[in-house]
Design a protein around this motif. Structure first.
Motif, mmCIF file in Angstrom:
data_model
loop_
_atom_site.group_PDB
_atom_site.id
_atom_site.type_symbol
_atom_site.label_atom_id
_atom_site.label_comp_id
_atom_site.label_asym_id
_atom_site.label_seq_id
_atom_site.Cartn_x
_atom_site.Cartn_y
_atom_site.Cartn_z
ATOM 1 N N UNK A 104 78.485 -3.705 5.120
ATOM 2 C CA UNK A 104 79.643 -4.157 6.328
ATOM 3 C C UNK A 104 80.844 -4.181 5.002
ATOM 4 N N UNK A 105 80.324 -5.088 3.778
ATOM 5 C CA UNK A 105 81.570 -5.553 3.182
ATOM 6 C C UNK A 105 82.466 -4.099 1.843
ATOM 7 N N UNK A 106 81.346 -3.600 2.008
ATOM 8 C CA UNK A 106 81.528 -2.159 1.167
ATOM 9 C C UNK A 106 82.607 -1.789 2.406
ATOM 10 N N UNK A 107 82.465 -1.137 2.777
ATOM 11 C CA UNK A 107 82.940 -0.430 4.623
ATOM 12 C C UNK A 107 84.603 -1.362 4.757
ATOM 13 N N UNK A 108 84.285 -2.703 4.892
ATOM 14 C CA UNK A 108 85.411 -3.046 4.727
ATOM 15 C C UNK A 108 86.903 -2.862 3.683
ATOM 16 N N UNK A 109 86.020 -2.713 2.029
ATOM 17 C CA UNK A 109 86.863 -2.381 0.924
ATOM 18 C C UNK A 109 87.383 -1.231 1.387
ATOM 19 N N UNK A 110 86.142 -0.810 1.665
ATOM 20 C CA UNK A 110 86.482 1.271 1.651
ATOM 21 C C UNK A 110 88.252 2.092 2.463
ATOM 22 N N UNK A 111 87.467 1.081 3.749
ATOM 23 C CA UNK A 111 88.648 1.292 5.136
ATOM 24 C C UNK A 111 90.003 1.427 4.237
ATOM 25 N N UNK A 112 89.859 -0.206 3.863
ATOM 26 C CA UNK A 112 91.290 -0.836 3.415
ATOM 27 C C UNK A 112 91.677 -0.205 2.200
ATOM 28 N N UNK A 113 91.358 0.316 1.426
ATOM 29 C CA UNK A 113 91.775 2.072 0.276
ATOM 30 C C UNK A 113 92.403 3.111 1.246
ATOM 31 N N UNK A 114 91.184 2.895 1.685
ATOM 32 C CA UNK A 114 91.371 4.352 2.697
ATOM 33 C C UNK A 114 93.263 4.228 3.310
ATOM 34 N N UNK A 115 93.060 3.330 4.024
ATOM 35 C CA UNK A 115 94.255 3.280 4.633
ATOM 36 C C UNK A 115 95.584 2.323 3.263
ATOM 37 N N UNK A 116 95.271 1.755 2.637
ATOM 38 C CA UNK A 116 96.680 1.623 1.938
ATOM 39 C C UNK A 116 96.493 2.975 1.523
#
Length: 60
Positions: A42-54
């Motif tokens: 879940x932490x990995x998905x948070x970081x991945x989605x945040x980077x993708x959104x930015x």
């Protein structure tokens, strides 16, 4: 779309906290490792989605 992306980022962090707490509650059991793995995912998905959104925001 941007607000939805931020909402799901926060949701992934909330899920990570819940799984971390569950791992703490059943620490002596075999399930604790599964809960810790799910929290890490879940932490990995948070970081991945945040980077993708930015990255999408920067391209606009």
């Amino acid at each position: 779309m941007n607000k939805a992306g931020r909402f799901f980022e926060i949701a992934y962090l909330a899920v990570a906290v819940i799984f971390g707490y569950e791992a703490y509650l059943v620490w002596g059991d075999q399930k604790a490792y599964i809960y810790l793995l799910m929290a890490a995912m879940a932490v990995f998905m948070f970081l991945f989605r945040r980077r993708f959104r930015k990255n999408r925001e920067n391209k606009k």
